[in-house]
Design a protein around this motif. Structure first.
Motif, PDB file in Angstrom:
ATOM      1  N   GLY A   1       0.755  -1.203   0.069  1.00  0.00           N
ATOM      2  CA  GLY A   1       0.107   0.152   0.017  1.00  0.00           C
ATOM      3  C   GLY A   1       0.929   1.265  -0.212  1.00  0.00           C
ATOM      4  O   GLY A   1       2.136   1.369   0.127  1.00  0.00           O
ATOM      5  N   LEU A   2       0.274   2.415   0.155  1.00  0.00           N
ATOM      6  CA  LEU A   2       1.064   3.571  -0.047  1.00  0.00           C
ATOM      7  C   LEU A   2       0.212   4.899   0.451  1.00  0.00           C
ATOM      8  O   LEU A   2      -1.259   4.932   0.400  1.00  0.00           O
ATOM      9  CB  LEU A   2       1.200   3.960  -1.657  1.00  0.00           C
ATOM     10  CG  LEU A   2       2.135   5.414  -2.038  1.00  0.00           C
ATOM     11  CD1 LEU A   2       3.566   5.117  -1.280  1.00  0.00           C
ATOM     12  CD2 LEU A   2       2.087   5.451  -3.480  1.00  0.00           C
TER      13      LEU A   2
ATOM     14  N   GLY B   1      -3.571  10.858  -1.455  1.00  0.00           N
ATOM     15  CA  GLY B   1      -4.597   9.964  -0.906  1.00  0.00           C
ATOM     16  C   GLY B   1      -3.995   8.572  -0.279  1.00  0.00           C
ATOM     17  O   GLY B   1      -2.766   8.504  -0.364  1.00  0.00           O
ATOM     18  N   VAL B   2      -4.845   7.780  -0.029  1.00  0.00           N
ATOM     19  CA  VAL B   2      -4.150   6.491   0.439  1.00  0.00           C
ATOM     20  C   VAL B   2      -4.635   5.317  -0.360  1.00  0.00           C
ATOM     21  O   VAL B   2      -5.777   4.940  -0.468  1.00  0.00           O
ATOM     22  CB  VAL B   2      -4.599   6.351   1.952  1.00  0.00           C
ATOM     23  CG1 VAL B   2      -4.118   5.084   2.706  1.00  0.00           C
ATOM     24  CG2 VAL B   2      -4.421   7.490   3.099  1.00  0.00           C
ATOM     25  N   MET B   3      -3.566   4.635  -0.539  1.00  0.00           N
ATOM     26  CA  MET B   3      -3.749   3.299  -1.289  1.00  0.00           C
ATOM     27  C   MET B   3      -3.692   1.982  -0.174  1.00  0.00           C
ATOM     28  O   MET B   3      -2.559   1.776   0.381  1.00  0.00           O
ATOM     29  CB  MET B   3      -3.003   3.109  -2.415  1.00  0.00           C
ATOM     30  CG  MET B   3      -3.233   1.861  -3.065  1.00  0.00           C
ATOM     31  SD  MET B   3      -1.937   1.468  -4.521  1.00  0.00           S
ATOM     32  CE  MET B   3      -2.096  -0.086  -4.883  1.00  0.00           C
ATOM     33  N   PRO B   4      -4.612   1.334   0.156  1.00  0.00           N
ATOM     34  CA  PRO B   4      -4.443   0.317   0.885  1.00  0.00           C
ATOM     35  C   PRO B   4      -3.773  -0.912   0.319  1.00  0.00           C
ATOM     36  O   PRO B   4      -3.426  -1.244  -0.952  1.00  0.00           O
ATOM     37  CB  PRO B   4      -5.972  -0.486   1.101  1.00  0.00           C
ATOM     38  CG  PRO B   4      -6.651   0.106  -0.124  1.00  0.00           C
ATOM     39  CD  PRO B   4      -6.060   1.296  -0.809  1.00  0.00           C
ATOM     40  N   ALA B   5      -3.096  -1.684   1.279  1.00  0.00           N
ATOM     41  CA  ALA B   5      -2.360  -2.865   0.870  1.00  0.00           C
ATOM     42  C   ALA B   5      -3.260  -4.040  -0.045  1.00  0.00           C
ATOM     43  O   ALA B   5      -4.242  -4.188   0.495  1.00  0.00           O
ATOM     44  CB  ALA B   5      -1.562  -3.555   1.869  1.00  0.00           C
ATOM     45  N   HIS B   6      -2.708  -4.498  -0.771  1.00  0.00           N
ATOM     46  CA  HIS B   6      -3.530  -5.351  -1.586  1.00  0.00           C
ATOM     47  C   HIS B   6      -2.709  -6.733  -1.654  1.00  0.00           C
ATOM     48  O   HIS B   6      -2.528  -7.595  -2.393  1.00  0.00           O
ATOM     49  CB  HIS B   6      -3.588  -5.205  -3.337  1.00  0.00           C
ATOM     50  CG  HIS B   6      -4.678  -4.003  -3.669  1.00  0.00           C
ATOM     51  ND1 HIS B   6      -4.738  -2.857  -2.931  1.00  0.00           N
ATOM     52  CD2 HIS B   6      -5.871  -4.286  -4.250  1.00  0.00           C
ATOM     53  CE1 HIS B   6      -5.680  -2.175  -3.198  1.00  0.00           C
ATOM     54  NE2 HIS B   6      -6.570  -2.915  -4.129  1.00  0.00           N
ATOM     55  N   ASP B   7      -2.242  -7.290  -0.434  1.00  0.00           N
ATOM     56  CA  ASP B   7      -1.311  -8.307  -0.122  1.00  0.00           C
ATOM     57  C   ASP B   7      -2.068  -9.629  -0.222  1.00  0.00           C
ATOM     58  O   ASP B   7      -1.871 -10.652  -0.317  1.00  0.00           O
ATOM     59  CB  ASP B   7      -0.611  -8.403   1.227  1.00  0.00           C
ATOM     60  CG  ASP B   7      -1.494  -7.787   2.165  1.00  0.00           C
ATOM     61  OD1 ASP B   7      -2.725  -7.592   2.112  1.00  0.00           O
ATOM     62  OD2 ASP B   7      -0.721  -7.953   3.453  1.00  0.00           O
TER      63      ASP B   7
END
Length: 591
Positions: free
Chosen positions: A531-532, A545-551
């Motif tokens: 994420g970032l 913005g916030v990008m959630p982790a896609h683990d």
């Protein structure tokens, strides 16, 4: 008088009969058609596709990794091998019963050379000339003797270790004019004379001092021994790498084909798509006159646009021409990466008249066209008149690879590499995977040979996956992964970045032509897995913005999404594999 002749003939009946039979044999040989004297072709033509009326017989099936060949005036065949085996670095073959199959096979060659990559085999003035990557040798041939037992003589040695840079393209093909000179190319040290070779974005040297000793053709005395490069004269410059080269005896000029540069999309992903990198730059067919400049490393030929353009290392963008008008254009621009490895002009009389003095070219085949099918792997013919092509190039022999689609070079069953004309006008072709040799013969009616006999080969030119121009979308071998990636992208990424990848222009940044997408692949994988958050800049604009982790995505799904956005949305970057995702995930989790 008549009676006297009869009595004399009775006394010398045996001698007279032998003389008459010999005369009849000579007359039969002289007046019978050449096809009557040729061996039968194999039922399947050695798995080759040929124009109607031609047949092929496999002379030998496997004698080691073969390279170039030469056929003597008695039909003996000599082939250079890729390496020096315990038995020797060359092979001699003879057919003793006329069935077209070699029944005597002898290895020979007493030289020792760590750079043993064979790139020449020619017969000239009674000598067999052959080369490794660094040295040109010769042996005196003795009439009737298959294997030369003469002392191996060193004609030329490449003193490249004395140069201030590592040399990569050190092939040593040779050819000869009719004035006692030998021509030898000295290949370029690198791909395109960069400050840092093959480093993305590295500029080209200006001027390229490597041209002083490489990237051209030198002329030498064909009969002088123990020469080094400074003993020759630079004949032509600006030609990156030559393996296919021949002297046109009818025209009195040197002709050669250049291996073009590699890695457009890897080094300049913002300028060249994977498709452009697969089909460009052209393999250039030059008429090499004294003093010619082929333009390397500053320019390359784009056969699609039909013009020379600046290399990106020198400020080019795929369209800028610079001073391209000042360098030589090719007489034909073949598609990229076909690897032209031999060239011979047809001087025989066996084939139909249209082949006389035309050029046969062996394309060894590409290795770096992924994600598109590998291409080449066939023998081409170019009709000639007055020293220039008189018509479009043609497919002459195909089917060497025995595959409809060549995904990897290692899959090809055979790769044509060497060509030679036999004393009866047959064309001999060698290949590099097993050392197979074909003899191609014409058995039809020469007077009736024309468009109808060529129709099937013309169709192959337009339809065969190893020859035709690949479609940018349909022929992408990763298109199925791209389609799967599109579906996954629209599910997991589209809600924020939008289905067209342009983002919302506010919180969610665009993926189209993004430096984050086309840049470092590891960094991009980490963004997906970790994420970032926090302020970032994309294409000069800040985003917070916030990008959630896609683990939660498995390695394959993550790779498909990343490949989809890197190879689309105007990013023109390379694919990402599941193995790469797995490696980054492991480094992040320690598992």
């Amino acid at each position: 008088m008549h009676k006297f002749y009869a009595r004399k003939s009775l006394k010398g009946k045996s001698l007279f009969s032998a003389t008459v039979l010999a005369g009849v044999s000579v007359l039969f040989w002289a007046f019978s058609s050449s096809s009557d004297r040729l061996p039968a072709g194999d039922a399947d033509n050695g798995k080759l596709f040929l124009p109607d009326g031609f047949q092929a017989v496999v002379v030998v099936d496997s004698v080691g990794k073969g390279r170039h060949i030469a056929v003597n005036d008695n039909g003996d065949i000599y082939m250079k091998l890729r390496g020096v085996t315990p038995e020797g670095g060359s092979v001699a073959l003879r057919d003793t019963n006329g069935d077209g199959k070699a029944d005597i096979i002898r290895h020979f060659g007493d030289y020792k050379d760590p750079q043993s990559y064979g790139t020449a085999m020619r017969i000239h003035n009674g000598y067999l000339y052959y080369s490794t990557a660094t040295t040109v040798y010769r042996n005196k041939l003795v009439k009737g003797q298959l294997v030369p037992n003469s002392k191996t003589e060193v004609v030329l040695t490449d003193d490249y270790p004395s140069k201030p840079y590592r040399v990569e393209h050190v092939a040593k093909p040779v050819t000869f004019d009719d004035k006692g000179f030998m021509y030898v190319p000295f290949g370029a040290p690198g791909d395109v004379c960069q400050v840092e070779s093959r480093k993305p974005g590295s500029p080209g040297k200006m001027p390229c001092e490597e041209l002083d000793w490489h990237g051209g053709v030198w002329k030498f005395d064909a009969n002088k021994l123990n020469q080094v490069q400074k003993d020759g004269v630079r004949y032509a410059t600006g030609i990156r790498s030559i393996v296919a080269m021949d002297w046109n005896k009818q025209d009195g000029n040197l002709f050669a084909l250049q291996h073009g540069r590699d890695s457009f999309t890897r080094i300049w992903p913002d300028l060249y798509s994977p498709w452009q990198s697969a089909v460009l730059p052209s393999e250039e067919f030059f008429k090499v006159t004294e003093g010619m400049d082929g333009g390397w490393p500053y320019y390359y030929y784009d056969q699609i646009q039909g013009k020379k353009v600046l290399n990106p290392e020198y400020g080019g963008d795929g369209k800028k021409e610079g001073k391209a008008s000042e360098v030589a254009k090719p007489i034909i621009g073949f598609p990229g990466h076909w690897a032209p490895n031999d060239l011979v002009f047809y001087t025989g009389n066996q084939f139909p008249e249209r082949y006389k003095n035309g050029a046969f070219i062996a394309f060894h085949g590409s290795t770096i066209r992924a994600p598109y099918p590998q291409s080449g792997y066939f023998v081409c013919f170019v009709p000639f008149k007055n020293g220039l092509p008189s018509g479009p190039w043609e497919v002459f022999a195909d089917g060497f690879a025995q595959l409809e689609t060549i995904v990897s070079t290692a899959d090809a069953h055979a790769r044509p590499v060497g060509l030679s004309i036999g004393p009866d006008g047959s064309l001999y072709v060698s290949e590099s995977v097993r050392g197979k040799i074909w003899r191609i013969m014409y058995k039809g009616d020469k007077k009736k040979f024309g468009a109808r006999q060529l129709a099937a080969m013309e169709k192959r030119k337009l339809t065969s996956n190893n020859i035709r121009m690949p479609d940018e979308i349909k022929d992408n071998l990763q298109k199925d992964n791209l389609q799967a990636g599109a579906k996954l992208y629209n599910t997991y990424c589209g809600p924020c970045h939008l289905n067209d990848g342009n983002g919302d222009g506010n919180r969610f940044p665009p993926l189209v032509a993004s430096e984050w997408v086309s840049g470092n692949s590891r960094k991009l994988i980490e963004v997906v897995l970790k994420g970032l958050s926090g302020p970032i800049t994309v294409k000069g604009k800040p985003y917070s913005g916030v990008m959630p982790a896609h683990d939660f995505l498995n390695d394959e799904d993550a790779a498909q999404i990343l490949t989809y956005i890197r190879m689309g949305f105007k990013n023109n970057a390379s694919a990402i594999s599941a193995a790469e995702v797995k490696s980054v995930r492991s480094s992040l989790t320690g598992k």
